[in-house]
Each structure stands twice: as C-alpha cells, then as structure tokens.
Motif scaffolding. Structure first.
Motif, PDB file in Angstrom:
ATOM      1  N   GLU A   1      14.359 -12.243 -11.931  1.00  0.00           N
ATOM      2  CA  GLU A   1      15.277 -11.104 -11.777  1.00  0.00           C
ATOM      3  C   GLU A   1      14.714 -10.099 -10.770  1.00  0.00           C
ATOM      4  O   GLU A   1      13.527 -10.071 -10.471  1.00  0.00           O
ATOM      5  N   ASP A   2      15.598  -9.247 -10.241  1.00  0.00           N
ATOM      6  CA  ASP A   2      15.182  -8.154  -9.387  1.00  0.00           C
ATOM      7  C   ASP A   2      14.756  -6.991 -10.271  1.00  0.00           C
ATOM      8  O   ASP A   2      15.546  -6.486 -11.075  1.00  0.00           O
ATOM      9  N   ALA A   3      13.504  -6.594 -10.130  1.00  0.00           N
ATOM     10  CA  ALA A   3      12.958  -5.532 -10.970  1.00  0.00           C
ATOM     11  C   ALA A   3      12.796  -4.263 -10.156  1.00  0.00           C
ATOM     12  O   ALA A   3      12.391  -4.300  -8.985  1.00  0.00           O
ATOM     13  N   LYS A   4      13.109  -3.142 -10.780  1.00  0.00           N
ATOM     14  CA  LYS A   4      12.877  -1.842 -10.152  1.00  0.00           C
ATOM     15  C   LYS A   4      11.565  -1.275 -10.695  1.00  0.00           C
ATOM     16  O   LYS A   4      11.373  -1.184 -11.901  1.00  0.00           O
ATOM     17  N   VAL A   5      10.667  -0.930  -9.778  1.00  0.00           N
ATOM     18  CA  VAL A   5       9.410  -0.281 -10.141  1.00  0.00           C
ATOM     19  C   VAL A   5       9.256   0.960  -9.276  1.00  0.00           C
ATOM     20  O   VAL A   5       9.975   1.143  -8.286  1.00  0.00           O
ATOM     21  N   VAL A   6       8.323   1.832  -9.679  1.00  0.00           N
ATOM     22  CA  VAL A   6       8.036   3.013  -8.857  1.00  0.00           C
ATOM     23  C   VAL A   6       6.556   3.028  -8.509  1.00  0.00           C
ATOM     24  O   VAL A   6       5.706   2.641  -9.325  1.00  0.00           O
ATOM     25  N   LEU A   7       6.258   3.454  -7.289  1.00  0.00           N
ATOM     26  CA  LEU A   7       4.880   3.581  -6.816  1.00  0.00           C
ATOM     27  C   LEU A   7       4.468   5.039  -6.901  1.00  0.00           C
ATOM     28  O   LEU A   7       5.224   5.924  -6.493  1.00  0.00           O
ATOM     29  N   ASN A   8       3.265   5.292  -7.415  1.00  0.00           N
ATOM     30  CA  ASN A   8       2.729   6.654  -7.433  1.00  0.00           C
ATOM     31  C   ASN A   8       2.070   6.923  -6.089  1.00  0.00           C
ATOM     32  O   ASN A   8       0.915   6.565  -5.855  1.00  0.00           O
ATOM     33  N   MET A   9       2.806   7.586  -5.200  1.00  0.00           N
ATOM     34  CA  MET A   9       2.337   7.786  -3.836  1.00  0.00           C
ATOM     35  C   MET A   9       1.206   8.808  -3.729  1.00  0.00           C
ATOM     36  O   MET A   9       0.577   8.936  -2.679  1.00  0.00           O
ATOM     37  N   ALA A  10       0.918   9.515  -4.815  1.00  0.00           N
ATOM     38  CA  ALA A  10      -0.233  10.424  -4.807  1.00  0.00           C
ATOM     39  C   ALA A  10      -1.530   9.633  -4.668  1.00  0.00           C
ATOM     40  O   ALA A  10      -2.543  10.154  -4.198  1.00  0.00           O
ATOM     41  N   ASN A  11      -1.492   8.358  -5.080  1.00  0.00           N
ATOM     42  CA  ASN A  11      -2.694   7.521  -5.036  1.00  0.00           C
ATOM     43  C   ASN A  11      -2.598   6.398  -4.014  1.00  0.00           C
ATOM     44  O   ASN A  11      -3.285   5.392  -4.126  1.00  0.00           O
ATOM     45  N   MET A  12      -1.773   6.575  -3.003  1.00  0.00           N
ATOM     46  CA  MET A  12      -1.622   5.563  -1.951  1.00  0.00           C
ATOM     47  C   MET A  12      -2.842   5.549  -1.041  1.00  0.00           C
ATOM     48  O   MET A  12      -3.634   6.492  -0.991  1.00  0.00           O
ATOM     49  N   HIS A  13      -2.983   4.449  -0.310  1.00  0.00           N
ATOM     50  CA  HIS A  13      -4.059   4.315   0.681  1.00  0.00           C
ATOM     51  C   HIS A  13      -3.469   3.732   1.961  1.00  0.00           C
ATOM     52  O   HIS A  13      -2.584   2.876   1.908  1.00  0.00           O
ATOM     53  N   ILE A  14      -3.983   4.208   3.095  1.00  0.00           N
ATOM     54  CA  ILE A  14      -3.555   3.671   4.385  1.00  0.00           C
ATOM     55  C   ILE A  14      -4.803   3.336   5.202  1.00  0.00           C
ATOM     56  O   ILE A  14      -5.754   4.129   5.251  1.00  0.00           O
ATOM     57  N   PHE A  15      -4.784   2.153   5.845  1.00  0.00           N
ATOM     58  CA  PHE A  15      -5.926   1.683   6.617  1.00  0.00           C
ATOM     59  C   PHE A  15      -5.477   1.342   8.033  1.00  0.00           C
ATOM     60  O   PHE A  15      -4.374   0.829   8.239  1.00  0.00           O
ATOM     61  N   ASP A  16      -6.333   1.634   8.994  1.00  0.00           N
ATOM     62  CA  ASP A  16      -6.088   1.240  10.374  1.00  0.00           C
ATOM     63  C   ASP A  16      -6.092  -0.285  10.447  1.00  0.00           C
ATOM     64  O   ASP A  16      -7.021  -0.935   9.981  1.00  0.00           O
ATOM     65  N   ARG A  17      -5.038  -0.878  11.013  1.00  0.00           N
ATOM     66  CA  ARG A  17      -4.900  -2.324  11.027  1.00  0.00           C
ATOM     67  C   ARG A  17      -6.018  -2.992  11.847  1.00  0.00           C
ATOM     68  O   ARG A  17      -6.487  -4.075  11.514  1.00  0.00           O
ATOM     69  N   GLU A  18      -6.461  -2.340  12.925  1.00  0.00           N
ATOM     70  CA  GLU A  18      -7.458  -2.957  13.806  1.00  0.00           C
ATOM     71  C   GLU A  18      -8.872  -2.797  13.242  1.00  0.00           C
ATOM     72  O   GLU A  18      -9.630  -3.760  13.146  1.00  0.00           O
ATOM     73  N   THR A  19      -9.258  -1.577  12.880  1.00  0.00           N
ATOM     74  CA  THR A  19     -10.632  -1.319  12.452  1.00  0.00           C
ATOM     75  C   THR A  19     -10.831  -1.580  10.958  1.00  0.00           C
ATOM     76  O   THR A  19     -11.961  -1.705  10.485  1.00  0.00           O
ATOM     77  N   GLU A  20      -9.731  -1.610  10.192  1.00  0.00           N
ATOM     78  CA  GLU A  20      -9.716  -1.762   8.731  1.00  0.00           C
ATOM     79  C   GLU A  20     -10.360  -0.556   8.020  1.00  0.00           C
ATOM     80  O   GLU A  20     -10.656  -0.630   6.833  1.00  0.00           O
ATOM     81  N   LYS A  21     -10.552   0.529   8.738  1.00  0.00           N
ATOM     82  CA  LYS A  21     -11.109   1.735   8.118  1.00  0.00           C
ATOM     83  C   LYS A  21     -10.008   2.569   7.475  1.00  0.00           C
ATOM     84  O   LYS A  21      -8.868   2.586   7.949  1.00  0.00           O
ATOM     85  N   ALA A  22     -10.366   3.262   6.392  1.00  0.00           N
ATOM     86  CA  ALA A  22      -9.399   4.108   5.707  1.00  0.00           C
ATOM     87  C   ALA A  22      -9.042   5.311   6.581  1.00  0.00           C
ATOM     88  O   ALA A  22      -9.890   5.868   7.276  1.00  0.00           O
ATOM     89  N   ILE A  23      -7.781   5.683   6.519  1.00  0.00           N
ATOM     90  CA  ILE A  23      -7.297   6.869   7.220  1.00  0.00           C
ATOM     91  C   ILE A  23      -7.096   7.957   6.171  1.00  0.00           C
ATOM     92  O   ILE A  23      -6.290   7.819   5.252  1.00  0.00           O
ATOM     93  N   ARG A  24      -7.846   9.033   6.283  1.00  0.00           N
ATOM     94  CA  ARG A  24      -7.703  10.106   5.306  1.00  0.00           C
ATOM     95  C   ARG A  24      -8.230  11.410   5.856  1.00  0.00           C
ATOM     96  O   ARG A  24      -8.907  11.441   6.863  1.00  0.00           O
TER      97      ARG A  24
END
Length: 366
Positions: free
Chosen positions: A343-366
């Motif tokens: 089935e198609d499930a609806k979920v929610v992401l807590n964006m307060a705890n998100m992480h983003i990383f540079d695709r090339e260097t793989e280092k965290a962006i913060r």
C-alpha cells in the motif's frame, strides 16, 4: 594511569597503508573506542600501541614517553584479545597469576591481586577450575582478570566480545563499563560494532580505510556527523540517504528528491542557499520518520508518500521498509501503526533533524 598519543602515526605493510597519519590524543582515564568496518586499520593501530607492530612513520607516546622503540613488556599496558588465549592445563588462578609469576612478583602480592580482580569480575568461585569447565562469558572474564592483575597504565581491548552470544555480549559490555569506573584507568577498545561503541565510550574515533574520519562523544557523532561515512556508520538502522538537489519556490528552499519534495526549515536557508540547484545527498534517520497518527507534537513535520515494501514488528517498534522511485528507505514507527505491504503509506519526516552532504566531497553541510 596515563594518556596515550598517536602523533601522525602511519603503518604500512609493503604498499598497503593500514593506518594513515593517525593523529589523536587519548586523555588519562578516558574510555576511547576505535570503531570502523573490518579491515579499516583499527586493530593495527592498537597493535602498534601494544608494540606488536612497528610504526612506519610518526610517534606513539604513553604519558610523556615515546614508546616506538620500547619493548612490549616494558610499555606498562595490558591487552585483552578476541580469543581468550587461556592455558588449558592451568587453573583460573594460575592463568590470572601467570604474568605476575614471570615478573617474580611476591607470592602474597599475587594472591592479593588475583583475589581483588576475581571479586571485581564475580569469578572468585571459579579460581580452581580449568578453562574447559567454563562458559564463553566466564573465559572472557578470566582473560580480563589476567589483564587487571597487571595493574597497567593502559588497558587495550581488541574486539573482546565477538565470540559471545547476544545476551552475554550485552551483559559483558555493561561489566566492562563498570570496570572502567572502578579502575579509573585509560581504556582503549577496538570494535566493528557501533552499538558497543555508542554504549561504552566516553569518546569514539571512527576509522575508515586507515583514515580517522571523526573523533567525538557518541551523542555528537550521532547528531552532527562530519561526513557521509560517519553518518551511515553510526546509528542502527543506518541513516537513509537520497540523491537530491535544493530548489527555491516562493522564497522557500525545498529538497527535491525526484519523487518527493520537503521544505527546509527557515532558519537553515542561509546555510543551504549557496547550494541551490547543486547535487547534494539528503540524509534522515529512521527514527526521525513517523506515522503521522503518532508523531510527537512540535516536530517540523514534512509529509512523504511511499510504497510499503517490508515490515518488521519488533514488539516496541516497527521497522518499515518504504520505496519511493528506485530508493528504499527505513522508517522506525510506532508499534500501533497499521500498514499493509504494497500500500501507499503516508509518513512525516522531522526536518529539524535532517542532514545534507556535499555530493562530491561527502562532507556535511552545516
């Protein structure tokens, strides 16, 4: 008791670099865990400290003394190995006392040290038994006791729980942590099990392919990983990763994952603004994905719809494998959740705890 310093230590086996420029100071009485996948160099780093391997470059210090050329027996360290390495023909008492006898320690002092260590470990009733009469957990405690009686400056543990079953592993893990508090000595512990690292360490050093990735407290590694490897290694189940890019719409920033779009919290727009339309890796932990019906109040919830692939009921939680496009990710949801496979499930992401990383260097962006 002493600090330990790896001063730009490199160890090579021919052309293979096992440890690459390891630079870290372990404070006196600290419990430091070296963690990483098999073959990453963590055991080699420990063996260099023990004197079982020669350092190719750099220095190792115990306290203020450089020990590169000091014989292992003179480094005032004690090591507990993955294999118990007990003498089968000797009693538990004699196994624990053997090293002291070689050093010609007085008989009464040997007896005192063995009795103290046995009481610490709860094996005082086993002193007359032979190793074959002991369980795996009891043998491991004897191996630890053999190290304790040495009263060394530094204890080294090389994956000591690997041969134990799951229940014994949890019990022995707690015993080693209590032992550290009792002895107030420097502990350096090697494991590939990040759960062991998180529950025991005062600080964790994460190693991959011989390189130190990050060293910090367990909570900081979990909350603020420096790069993609640390983020994926620390935490169980591992963090979910999605190739994505950041786009702007009506003055707001969004993470565009192709099959989903989620808004970036307003307070982070200045940080992520320079990465507009650039390829990034979006990371979210399974425990930050909720069934909307049981999501805690106050989270920065962003909805995502995905197809349920597999569910695993664990009693206190459900691990739900979800598929969006070609990507499968894991959510750790409330056990009261009712989702059907397919089935198609609806979920929610807590964006307060998100992480983003540079695709090339793989280092965290913060």
């Amino acid at each position: 008791m002493a600090s330990v310093t790896y001063d730009h230590v490199t160890k090579k086996f021919g052309d293979v670099v096992a440890v690459n420029d390891l630079d870290i100071k372990i404070e006196d009485k600290e419990f430091l865990v070296l963690v990483g996948p098999s073959g990453c160099g963590k055991s080699t780093a420990l063996r260099c400290l023990a004197g079982l391997e020669d350092v190719t470059e750099g220095r190792i210090l115990i306290g203020d003394q450089v020990v590169n050329d000091v014989a292992p027996k003179d480094r005032d360290i004690a090591m507990v190995f993955q294999s118990y390495a007990l003498y089968p023909h000797m009693s538990v008492f004699d196994n624990m006392a053997f090293g002291l006898k070689l050093r010609k320690t007085p008989r009464e002092e040997i007896k005192r040290r063995v009795q103290v260590a046995a009481e610490m470990l709860g094996i005082q009733e086993l002193l007359n038994r032979k190793p074959r009469q002991l369980s795996g957990g009891q043998r491991q405690r004897v191996a630890v006791g053999r190290a304790i009686v040495r009263e060394p400056k530094v204890f080294l543990f090389d994956e000591p729980l690997s041969n134990l079953d799951a229940k014994l592993r949890v019990e022995t893990r707690a015993n080693i942590s209590k032992l550290h508090l009792q002895l107030q000595t420097t502990f350096i512990y090697v494991t590939h099990d990040q759960t062991e690292a998180m529950t025991m360490a005062s600080r964790i050093a994460v190693i991959n392919k011989g390189l130190l990735q990050q060293v910090d407290t367990p909570q900081t590694l979990y909350d603020r990983p420096d790069n993609l490897f640390v983020a994926g290694f620390i935490g169980s189940p591992a963090m979910n990763f999605f190739p994505a890019h950041i786009r702007k719409d009506t003055g707001k920033l969004f993470i565009d994952g192709g099959t989903f779009n989620v808004e970036i919290p307003t307070e982070r727009t200045d940080v992520y603004g320079p990465y507009l339309d650039k390829p990034i890796t979006f990371g979210i932990r399974p425990e930050d994905i909720y069934n909307p019906d049981f999501a805690p109040p106050g989270i920065l919830a962003q909805p995502v719809t995905a197809k349920v692939d597999v569910t695993e009921l664990l009693g206190n939680e459900i691990l739900m494998y979800l598929k969006t496009g070609e990507h499968i990710f894991i959510a750790r949801v409330d056990p009261r959740s009712r989702y059907a496979i397919g089935e198609d499930a609806k979920v929610v992401l807590n964006m307060a705890n998100m992480h983003i990383f540079d695709r090339e260097t793989e280092k965290a962006i913060r």
